[in-house]
Design a protein around this motif. Structure first.
Motif, PDB file in Angstrom:
ATOM      1  N   TYR B 167       0.834  -1.215   0.000  1.00  0.00           N
ATOM      2  CA  TYR B 167       0.000   0.000   0.000  1.00  0.00           C
ATOM      3  C   TYR B 167       0.857   1.249   0.000  1.00  0.00           C
ATOM      4  N   MET B 168       1.926   1.218   0.833  1.00  0.00           N
ATOM      5  CA  MET B 168       2.807   2.390   0.905  1.00  0.00           C
ATOM      6  C   MET B 168       3.475   2.655  -0.437  1.00  0.00           C
ATOM      7  N   ALA B 169       3.746   1.574  -1.195  1.00  0.00           N
ATOM      8  CA  ALA B 169       4.389   1.742  -2.503  1.00  0.00           C
ATOM      9  C   ALA B 169       3.511   2.602  -3.408  1.00  0.00           C
ATOM     10  N   GLU B 170       2.229   2.337  -3.401  1.00  0.00           N
ATOM     11  CA  GLU B 170       1.334   3.106  -4.256  1.00  0.00           C
ATOM     12  C   GLU B 170       1.237   4.551  -3.782  1.00  0.00           C
ATOM     13  N   ILE B 171       1.230   4.737  -2.467  1.00  0.00           N
ATOM     14  CA  ILE B 171       1.167   6.098  -1.921  1.00  0.00           C
ATOM     15  C   ILE B 171       2.437   6.870  -2.292  1.00  0.00           C
ATOM     16  N   CYS B 172       3.589   6.218  -2.131  1.00  0.00           N
ATOM     17  CA  CYS B 172       4.860   6.882  -2.446  1.00  0.00           C
ATOM     18  C   CYS B 172       4.964   7.184  -3.941  1.00  0.00           C
ATOM     19  N   ARG B 173       4.505   6.234  -4.743  1.00  0.00           N
ATOM     20  CA  ARG B 173       4.575   6.439  -6.191  1.00  0.00           C
ATOM     21  C   ARG B 173       3.746   7.660  -6.582  1.00  0.00           C
ATOM     22  N   ALA B 174       2.538   7.742  -6.033  1.00  0.00           N
ATOM     23  CA  ALA B 174       1.691   8.895  -6.332  1.00  0.00           C
ATOM     24  C   ALA B 174       2.381  10.180  -5.894  1.00  0.00           C
ATOM     25  N   GLY B 175       3.051  10.127  -4.728  1.00  0.00           N
ATOM     26  CA  GLY B 175       3.742  11.307  -4.229  1.00  0.00           C
ATOM     27  C   GLY B 175       4.881  11.721  -5.147  1.00  0.00           C
ATOM     28  N   LEU B 176       5.688  10.745  -5.564  1.00  0.00           N
ATOM     29  CA  LEU B 176       6.836  11.068  -6.431  1.00  0.00           C
ATOM     30  C   LEU B 176       6.350  11.618  -7.767  1.00  0.00           C
ATOM     31  N   LEU B 177       5.254  11.050  -8.284  1.00  0.00           N
ATOM     32  CA  LEU B 177       4.747  11.514  -9.580  1.00  0.00           C
ATOM     33  C   LEU B 177       4.115  12.895  -9.478  1.00  0.00           C
ATOM     34  N   SER B 178       3.722  13.280  -8.257  1.00  0.00           N
ATOM     35  CA  SER B 178       3.039  14.570  -8.121  1.00  0.00           C
ATOM     36  C   SER B 178       4.003  15.744  -8.246  1.00  0.00           C
ATOM     37  N   VAL B 179       5.303  15.483  -8.115  1.00  0.00           N
ATOM     38  CA  VAL B 179       6.273  16.583  -8.175  1.00  0.00           C
ATOM     39  C   VAL B 179       6.533  16.929  -9.641  1.00  0.00           C
ATOM     40  N   ASP B 180       6.422  18.214  -9.939  1.00  0.00           N
ATOM     41  CA  ASP B 180       6.581  18.690 -11.310  1.00  0.00           C
ATOM     42  C   ASP B 180       7.933  18.287 -11.895  1.00  0.00           C
ATOM     43  N   GLU B 181       7.911  17.890 -13.159  1.00  0.00           N
ATOM     44  CA  GLU B 181       9.141  17.450 -13.809  1.00  0.00           C
ATOM     45  C   GLU B 181      10.167  18.585 -13.909  1.00  0.00           C
ATOM     46  N   GLY B 182       9.677  19.802 -13.951  1.00  0.00           N
ATOM     47  CA  GLY B 182      10.567  20.957 -14.006  1.00  0.00           C
ATOM     48  C   GLY B 182      11.509  21.015 -12.811  1.00  0.00           C
ATOM     49  N   GLN B 183      11.066  20.463 -11.675  1.00  0.00           N
ATOM     50  CA  GLN B 183      11.913  20.453 -10.485  1.00  0.00           C
ATOM     51  C   GLN B 183      13.139  19.568 -10.705  1.00  0.00           C
ATOM     52  N   THR B 184      12.911  18.400 -11.284  1.00  0.00           N
ATOM     53  CA  THR B 184      14.012  17.493 -11.585  1.00  0.00           C
ATOM     54  C   THR B 184      14.954  18.127 -12.595  1.00  0.00           C
ATOM     55  N   GLU B 185      14.371  18.757 -13.613  1.00  0.00           N
ATOM     56  CA  GLU B 185      15.190  19.386 -14.645  1.00  0.00           C
ATOM     57  C   GLU B 185      16.045  20.500 -14.066  1.00  0.00           C
ATOM     58  N   ALA B 186      15.420  21.335 -13.226  1.00  0.00           N
ATOM     59  CA  ALA B 186      16.167  22.449 -12.642  1.00  0.00           C
ATOM     60  C   ALA B 186      17.318  21.912 -11.806  1.00  0.00           C
ATOM     61  N   SER B 187      17.045  20.853 -11.056  1.00  0.00           N
ATOM     62  CA  SER B 187      18.066  20.273 -10.198  1.00  0.00           C
ATOM     63  C   SER B 187      19.199  19.660 -11.026  1.00  0.00           C
ATOM     64  N   HIS B 188      18.820  18.937 -12.091  1.00  0.00           N
ATOM     65  CA  HIS B 188      19.850  18.368 -12.969  1.00  0.00           C
ATOM     66  C   HIS B 188      20.663  19.468 -13.645  1.00  0.00           C
ATOM     67  N   ALA B 189      19.973  20.536 -14.061  1.00  0.00           N
ATOM     68  CA  ALA B 189      20.672  21.624 -14.742  1.00  0.00           C
ATOM     69  C   ALA B 189      21.697  22.279 -13.825  1.00  0.00           C
ATOM     70  N   LEU B 190      21.477  22.188 -12.496  1.00  0.00           N
ATOM     71  CA  LEU B 190      22.441  22.750 -11.554  1.00  0.00           C
ATOM     72  C   LEU B 190      23.596  21.792 -11.288  1.00  0.00           C
ATOM     73  N   GLY B 191      23.539  20.606 -11.919  1.00  0.00           N
ATOM     74  CA  GLY B 191      24.623  19.649 -11.744  1.00  0.00           C
ATOM     75  C   GLY B 191      24.399  18.691 -10.594  1.00  0.00           C
ATOM     76  N   MET B 192      23.183  18.601 -10.086  1.00  0.00           N
ATOM     77  CA  MET B 192      22.917  17.663  -8.995  1.00  0.00           C
ATOM     78  C   MET B 192      22.667  16.262  -9.558  1.00  0.00           C
ATOM     79  N   SER B 193      23.129  15.259  -8.827  1.00  0.00           N
ATOM     80  CA  SER B 193      22.997  13.872  -9.281  1.00  0.00           C
ATOM     81  C   SER B 193      21.563  13.395  -9.095  1.00  0.00           C
ATOM     82  N   HIS B 194      21.263  12.210  -9.677  1.00  0.00           N
ATOM     83  CA  HIS B 194      19.922  11.635  -9.516  1.00  0.00           C
ATOM     84  C   HIS B 194      19.578  11.460  -8.046  1.00  0.00           C
ATOM     85  N   ALA B 195      20.530  10.899  -7.287  1.00  0.00           N
ATOM     86  CA  ALA B 195      20.260  10.588  -5.889  1.00  0.00           C
ATOM     87  C   ALA B 195      20.011  11.864  -5.093  1.00  0.00           C
ATOM     88  N   LYS B 196      20.857  12.880  -5.318  1.00  0.00           N
ATOM     89  CA  LYS B 196      20.688  14.149  -4.600  1.00  0.00           C
ATOM     90  C   LYS B 196      19.387  14.811  -4.990  1.00  0.00           C
TER      91      LYS B 196
END
Lengths: 253, 313
Positions: B167-196
């Motif tokens: 059950y928690m897997a589905e809740i976490c998945r929904a949470g991770l998907l709710s974050v705008d993709e632009g956030q990941t892009e901005a973070s990557h553009a700053l040179g941050m790794s996937h894990a960070k």
């Protein structure tokens, strides 16, 4: 002057749709390079290829003399690891149309984040530098505000400060003023003008023809995934040679 | 209907347009339904008070050692099972979202199986898994017969925890998907790794979506632990039932257990509220008031209601 960015026959497709159909251009160190064109012309995609947010399908793309996303040994290309790509991205700042500030951090924390996490700068030093940068973009008094408490123009200026905090040698601007209220555009353009005067190499995708004419050193008009016309902004904007450029400019000017 | 009240709290009323003074609409239906509801409530309470229930037995046993021990075991089981559930859930969610088709399929299968079967059945199966595995053999570290290894506690913990992970897997998945993709892009553009990027940018924002349903899961888990009485683990319900059988007050002990569950879920709800407030930072211009602030505001507005000005609390 050396080339900061060099593109040779760059192609990019999303599935069956070819967005970039062979882009050749050169951005010199220290210049302000403006990309204009109708939406869907591929200018934002090209910008995103430069820091490898998109992978190109054919051609070569160099930043500061080094291949983007690949390493060449003999005549073989090796894809770079994610961590190697991340290292190269440190030197390239990017400013997005939708700002993409981190909403759970204050303005100063947004600016500090990458220096602390990526470069390992101490929090105290990073904070001091972040405050200087916020002062430079005219937001010294907003350091403790969350993005949701800032106007669009203020958010975009924080985003510029965030990119500058990594001391990039190249700044990419992806329609930085397109999501702003008209009266807030000026503040952001002022910051960019100031940055241009400091000698930063900038590639700016924009619809602000006034900015391109005043600040730009080179200008490229793109349409349908190809470069239609390029030259000095004043020449291209006042005396376009191609029919397509003329009709585009007659609509936006 | 509402009348627009001028919000400027000046001592002298502003010389603006005259405020509307109208007789409000009477809602007779509301009065009737309120009377009916109260009558039903009184009836139910009366019935219980007249029933053959020895209410005095409840306070006698409320802090009985066996009950307190059961409460402790229930809490321990809740916390540990949720821990397994959350850690497992995050792992499954990341696996499910990974580009590797093997890991994402395994995660999908796990979730499909554990969500698709009742937790009570899973508990009993764990308990009886000795039919499949006679011995447990972890090489040089551990070797024992399954029935000795699978104590009631471990059965309960694994049964609840592994089920919760799905059950928690589905809740976490929904949470991770709710974050705008632009956030990941901005973070990557700053040179941050996937894990960070995941740890510093995506997960803190996903928490806003993850925390409220997780709070519900904790409360659910607290109640679901009562199921493990079937695998002989002496948690709260089992303790209450045992006392009920020896003391001759079985129904009373069930009410006692219910009261304890209610008390614990209420405490968890309060904790959840403050956790949500923490992760809501930066999301809205002003945070919602805490219950304490609300009570204060209500008291203030009640005390000022008699005054004609009407205070803005």
């Amino acid at each position: 002057m050396t080339a900061m960015v060099k593109a040779e026959g760059v192609h990019k497709s999303f599935g069956p749709v070819e967005v970039l159909k062979g882009i050749d251009l050169e951005v010199k160190s220290g210049e302000v390079f403006c990309l204009i064109g109708p939406s869907g012309s591929g200018k934002s995609t090209f910008l995103r290829c430069i820091n490898h947010l998109e992978k190109i399908n054919a051609g070569r793309l160099y930043v500061d003399g080094e291949l983007v996303g690949y390493r060449q040994k003999g005549d073989k290309l090796y894809e770079l690891k994610d961590s190697e790509v991340a290292v190269k991205r440190r030197d390239i700042g990017m400013v997005f149309q939708r700002f993409n500030l981190f909403p759970h951090m204050t303005a100063v924390e947004n600016v500090m984040e990458a220096p602390v996490q990526v470069k390992g700068v101490s929090r105290g030093q990073a904070r001091q530098r972040a405050l200087e940068l916020l002062d430079r973009v005219g937001l010294a008094d907003k350091a403790g505000s969350y993005p949701s408490q800032l106007s669009g123009g203020q958010q975009q200026r924080v985003a510029i400060a965030r990119a500058l905090a990594m001391d990039p040698k190249l700044m990419l601007f992806d329609e930085p003023t397109s999501a702003l209220d008209p009266e807030l555009v000026g503040d952001v353009l002022d910051v960019m003008r100031d940055l241009a005067e400091s000698g930063m190499t900038m590639i700016v995708v924009t619809h602000e023809m006034g900015f391109a004419r005043e600040v730009g050193d080179s200008l490229v008009f793109m349409d349908g995934g190809v470069v239609v016309e390029s030259g000095h902004p004043r020449e291209v904007l006042t005396n376009p040679q191609h029919e397509r450029t003329k009709s585009f400019l007659s609509k936006v000017l | 209907m509402t009348v627009d009240i001028d919000k400027t709290t000046g001592d002298t009323p502003p010389a603006g347009p005259e405020a509307i003074k109208a007789i409000p609409v009477r809602h007779y239906g509301r009065y009737i339904s309120a009377v009916v509801a109260i009558a039903l409530l009184v009836g139910v309470v009366y019935a219980f008070s007249q029933g053959k229930i020895n209410w005095g037995a409840i306070p006698d046993y409320f802090f009985d050692d066996r009950i307190l021990d059961g409460v402790g075991k229930t809490l321990l089981l809740t916390v540990l099972s949720m821990l397994i559930g959350i850690v497992g859930g995050v792992m499954l969610a990341v696996m499910r979202l990974s580009k590797n088709p093997v890991t994402s399929s395994i995660a999908w299968f796990y979730i499909w199986f554990f969500r698709g079967t009742p937790v009570l059945v899973q508990l009993i199966v764990w308990f009886n898994l000795g039919l499949v595995f006679e011995y447990i053999n972890l090489g040089p570290f551990y070797k024992d017969e399954w029935s000795d290894f699978m104590t009631p506690f471990l059965t309960a913990l694994l049964g609840l925890g592994l089920n919760e992970a799905a059950y928690m897997a589905e809740i976490c998945r929904a949470g991770l998907l709710s974050v705008d993709e632009g956030q990941t892009e901005a973070s990557h553009a700053l040179g941050m790794s996937h894990a960070k990027t995941l740890r510093r940018i995506v997960i803190p924002q996903a928490m806003r979506v993850i925390v409220p349903p997780t709070g519900n899961e904790v409360i659910n888990m607290l109640k679901t632990t009562s199921l493990v009485s079937v695998v002989q683990y002496p948690e709260l319900l089992r303790a209450a039932q045992d006392i009920g059988q020896t003391s001759g007050a079985p129904a009373e002990m069930l009410f006692l257990a219910a009261a304890w569950y209610l008390l614990m879920t209420s405490i968890f709800s309060i904790g959840q509220y403050y956790l949500e407030r923490y992760y809501a930072r930066g999301s809205s211009h002003s945070l919602p008031a805490t219950p304490l602030q609300k009570i204060k505001a209500n008291v203030l507005s009640l005390s000022s209601r008699s005054k004609p000005t009407g205070g803005t609390a």
